[in-house]
Design a protein around this motif. Structure first.
Motif, PDB file in Angstrom:
ATOM      1  N   ALA A 297       0.899  -1.284   0.113  1.00  0.00           N
ATOM      2  CA  ALA A 297      -0.051   0.073   0.066  1.00  0.00           C
ATOM      3  C   ALA A 297       0.837   1.268   0.087  1.00  0.00           C
ATOM      4  O   ALA A 297       1.826   1.297   0.586  1.00  0.00           O
ATOM      5  N   ILE A 298       0.566   2.122  -0.627  1.00  0.00           N
ATOM      6  CA  ILE A 298       1.153   3.515  -0.707  1.00  0.00           C
ATOM      7  C   ILE A 298       0.663   4.232   0.396  1.00  0.00           C
ATOM      8  O   ILE A 298      -0.424   4.690   0.530  1.00  0.00           O
ATOM      9  N   ARG A 299       1.402   4.437   1.400  1.00  0.00           N
ATOM     10  CA  ARG A 299       0.967   5.206   2.552  1.00  0.00           C
ATOM     11  C   ARG A 299       1.050   6.659   2.388  1.00  0.00           C
ATOM     12  O   ARG A 299       2.020   7.293   1.582  1.00  0.00           O
ATOM     13  N   GLY A 300       0.081   7.359   2.917  1.00  0.00           N
ATOM     14  CA  GLY A 300      -0.015   8.781   2.742  1.00  0.00           C
ATOM     15  C   GLY A 300       1.365   9.629   3.138  1.00  0.00           C
ATOM     16  O   GLY A 300       2.095   8.935   4.285  1.00  0.00           O
TER      17      GLY A 300
ATOM     18  N   ASN B 224       7.577   8.080   0.460  1.00  0.00           N
ATOM     19  CA  ASN B 224       7.612   6.750  -0.049  1.00  0.00           C
ATOM     20  C   ASN B 224       8.717   6.329  -0.878  1.00  0.00           C
ATOM     21  O   ASN B 224       9.039   7.007  -1.888  1.00  0.00           O
TER      22      ASN B 224
ATOM     23  N   THR C 131      -2.912  12.140   2.719  1.00  0.00           N
ATOM     24  CA  THR C 131      -1.759  12.888   3.112  1.00  0.00           C
ATOM     25  C   THR C 131      -1.874  14.007   4.149  1.00  0.00           C
ATOM     26  O   THR C 131      -3.196  14.598   4.279  1.00  0.00           O
TER      27      THR C 131
ATOM     28  N   ASP D 284      -6.439   1.739  -2.933  1.00  0.00           N
ATOM     29  CA  ASP D 284      -6.553   2.942  -2.597  1.00  0.00           C
ATOM     30  C   ASP D 284      -5.235   3.591  -1.625  1.00  0.00           C
ATOM     31  O   ASP D 284      -4.901   2.820  -0.611  1.00  0.00           O
ATOM     32  N   ASN D 285      -4.758   4.646  -2.150  1.00  0.00           N
ATOM     33  CA  ASN D 285      -3.457   5.348  -1.565  1.00  0.00           C
ATOM     34  C   ASN D 285      -4.035   5.826  -0.194  1.00  0.00           C
ATOM     35  O   ASN D 285      -4.974   6.349   0.073  1.00  0.00           O
TER      36      ASN D 285
ATOM     37  N   ASP E 167      -5.555  11.241  -2.245  1.00  0.00           N
ATOM     38  CA  ASP E 167      -4.389  11.372  -3.106  1.00  0.00           C
ATOM     39  C   ASP E 167      -4.593  11.994  -4.459  1.00  0.00           C
ATOM     40  O   ASP E 167      -3.706  12.373  -5.154  1.00  0.00           O
TER      41      ASP E 167
ATOM     42  N   GLY F 207      -3.075   2.897   3.112  1.00  0.00           N
ATOM     43  CA  GLY F 207      -3.479   2.466   2.109  1.00  0.00           C
ATOM     44  C   GLY F 207      -3.817   0.976   1.834  1.00  0.00           C
ATOM     45  O   GLY F 207      -3.450   0.306   2.805  1.00  0.00           O
TER      46      GLY F 207
END
Length: 638
Positions: free
Chosen positions: A58-61, A74, A218, A214-215, A445, A187
């Motif tokens: 997962a793309i962390r905020g 990231n 932020t 889902d990302n 995002d 995410g």
């Protein structure tokens, strides 16, 4: 009889035929239902039995500062997955992988021969580098797949580490902002869906799929990264110079409660938190650390006394013999010989303990206690920062004459740095107590705002008129009193020193102090409030005015342009005292020739740059303060 038998046979045949037709209809109906009506549902169920998912991390905020500058982001870090049934030579594969991953091939082989359809090669193959991933791809190992994963990236290294915190093995927030806002930052991640039979052999008639996740959201902080860099640099230098155990710093906008910088030293790098003592990464000192505030607390006693009109700064005087007797207790001033006859403005400038005891006595215990609590002491500020402490005040039953007297000059109670900053902000901003806050905005995002945070006014504690008097007195402290080392020409700095003896196991420890200074600028309309505390300094006289005040002065000078605070000429001039360097205002030499300057008989040292005749510009600038031994650099038009 024969006709009757034929008739019966025809009836049976007809019945059989009807049953046959009905059965055919049922079969066709069922086939239609299964292949047409329920086709997608059954296909999905079949695919659930066939599919094998390779997750993409997962793309962390991200975490940004107030200006959108990246604090935590990231970095691509692939993770290896292995299907044992697709590889007939796991020993060879393990040896080849171990050479690239620099790990034990036996441990890898143990994982690669498990009786599972898919194995995550962790920790050896988790979060590998792109270079390692490229080398492994060249090996073309059957059954080995690379999943996309991410680790946290810190473009400013360990900046803000004790506030931001860190993430763990699987990307969950374990401390600081990462922990407090973990659900928002997380995410769901993408996934590749591969379809195989029971032996993990790919099915040729089914296409592989991709599931989009889902990302994370932020988080935009109120922090200013450039101010934070200045703050941390000064704290590190202070710890090295004074061999102190720890140091704390806060910068706040006193008009809004926005925290512009929050620092604790010593620090750590979030990727190597295991290498430091847990007390470092578990304790965010500006909100966790409690100690006797010392003389910085006198600002609140002053504000209460002025609001209740029990003192007059200019027209009323007080005599300090060096001590005051309260209920048979002899409470001394830091200056053992006493300050003698002085106005109450001089009481503030000199940080005179007996003078503040007098203010507290005129207020009375009940009113003094009410003002202290109204300024926010005895409860958390509600900043939302994890681990915030409440501090310790005397109970109403235990608030006798001696306790009342010591509280008036900041001894015997315990407060946090952020409580002091919140309270002093109210004392100088016109009397409004704002809740400190650290998160400015949360965005998805796509950059769309999910939640925005605004200044939150808790209550009014003093009047604007009283606040103006407090600002006047504290500017005088910096120009003429104990805070003179924080003076900064043109910025109109106000502030107060603090020197508090440390309490260990219920007793004061000799020679062990926390020294502090809280300063603000400009004094007539504060935009910046800076607090510094240095714990157990050595190699110097242990006074807040000697150690902490110059640090605050330097910080304010550097951060003022970042906050749009310009230098002014309408300031309270610094009073000369014996031992001070003699200073002068820099003359304006622009537009003059060398001969014209020579005829003015200046005693300053002047260095010329360029071959022209006329001065185009100079350093320092005209009207700036300079020491008599300093050099004026002039630059000609060529």
């Amino acid at each position: 009889m024969r006709k009757y038998a034929d008739l019966q046979s025809k009836k049976r045949l007809r019945a059989v035929f009807i049953i046959f037709l009905f059965s055919i209809t049922l079969v066709i109906g069922k086939l239609f239902h299964v292949q047409i009506i329920k086709h997608e549902w059954l296909k999905a169920k079949a695919e659930e039995n066939w599919d094998r998912e390779i997750p993409f991390g997962a793309i962390r905020g991200e975490i940004n500062d107030r200006n959108g500058e990246l604090i935590v982001g990231n970095r691509l870090a692939p993770t290896l997955y292995f299907m044992p049934s697709q590889n007939r030579q796991p020993e060879k594969a393990a040896i080849e992988l171990a050479a690239i991953l620099k790990t034990d091939s036996k441990k890898l082989l143990e994982k690669m021969t498990k009786k599972e359809y898919m194995v995550k090669l962790a920790p050896e193959g988790k979060n590998i580098t792109k270079e390692q991933a490229d080398e492994i791809a060249k090996l073309q190992i059957e059954g080995l797949y690379t999943g996309i994963d991410f680790t946290r990236n810190y473009p400013n290294d360990d900046l803000l580490a004790r506030l931001i915190g860190f993430t763990g093995y699987d990307g969950q927030g374990l401390a600081g902002i990462e922990y407090a806002y973990d659900e928002i930052l997380q995410g769901t991640g993408d996934k590749i869906r591969m379809y195989t039979d029971a032996r993990a052999v790919p099915l040729p008639h089914v296409d592989d799929g991709f599931q989009t996740g889902d990302n994370g959201a932020t988080i935009e902080l109120t922090i200013d990264v450039e101010m934070q860099k200045i703050m941390e640099r000064e704290l590190i230098q202070a710890m090295e110079k004074y061999d102190s155990t720890q140091a704390v710093g806060i910068i706040m906008n006193p008009k809004t409660g926005e925290i512009l910088s929050l620092a604790s030293m010593p620090s750590f790098h979030p990727t190597a938190y295991q290498e430091v003592d847990p007390s470092i990464y578990n304790r965010n000192l500006p909100v966790w650390m409690t100690f006797e505030p010392g003389s910085t607390f006198k600002i609140l006693t002053l504000a209460a006394g002025l609001e209740e009109k029990v003192i007059d700064l200019h027209d009323e005087h007080f005599h300090d013999p060096g001590y005051t007797m309260v209920a048979n207790a002899k409470l001394r001033c830091w200056k053992r010989s006493g300050h003698g006859h002085q106005s109450f403005l001089e009481v503030v400038e000199n940080s005179c303990n007996p003078g503040f005891i007098e203010i507290g006595q005129r207020l009375g215990g009940e009113k003094l206690d009410a003002y202290i609590r109204n300024f926010g002491f005895g409860e958390t500020t509600g900043s939302g920062i994890a681990g915030e402490a409440k501090g310790i005040l005397f109970s109403k039953e235990g608030f006798g004459p001696v306790e009342q007297a010591t509280t008036a000059f900041g001894q015997g109670i315990s407060v946090t740095p952020i409580q002091q900053v919140q309270a002093v902000a109210a004392a100088i901003n016109g009397g409004n107590l704002y809740k400190p806050y650290i998160v400015k905005e949360i965005k998805n995002d796509k950059g769309e705002t999910l939640q925005a945070f605004e200044p939150e006014l808790k209550r009014r504690v003093i009047s604007e008129e009283t606040s103006a008097q407090v600002r006047e007195a504290l500017e005088s402290v910096v120009a003429n009193g104990s805070g003179r080392n924080a003076f900064n020409d043109g910025l109109r700095v106000g502030g107060k020193t603090g020197t508090a003896q440390k309490v260990v196991d219920g007793a004061y420890r000799d020679g062990d102090y926390i020294v502090s200074f809280i300063g603000f600028a400009p004094a007539d309309d504060p935009e910046l409030l800076v607090y510094i505390a240095v714990d157990s300094p050595k190699n110097s006289v242990q006074f807040g005015g000697v150690i902490a005040a110059p640090i605050v002065g330097r910080i304010i000078e550097e951060i003022a342009p970042l906050a749009g605070v310009e230098k002014r000429t309408d300031q309270l001039e610094k009073e000369y005292r014996w031992g001070d360097q003699i200073t002068h205002r820099v003359p304006d030499l622009t537009g003059m020739t060398k001969d014209m300057i020579g005829r003015q008989l200046h005693t300053y040292r002047i260095e010329w740059h360029g071959k022209g005749e006329v001065v185009k510009y100079q350093m320092p600038e005209p009207d700036a303060l300079m020491n008599v031994d300093d050099v004026i650099h002039v630059y000609t038009e060529e």
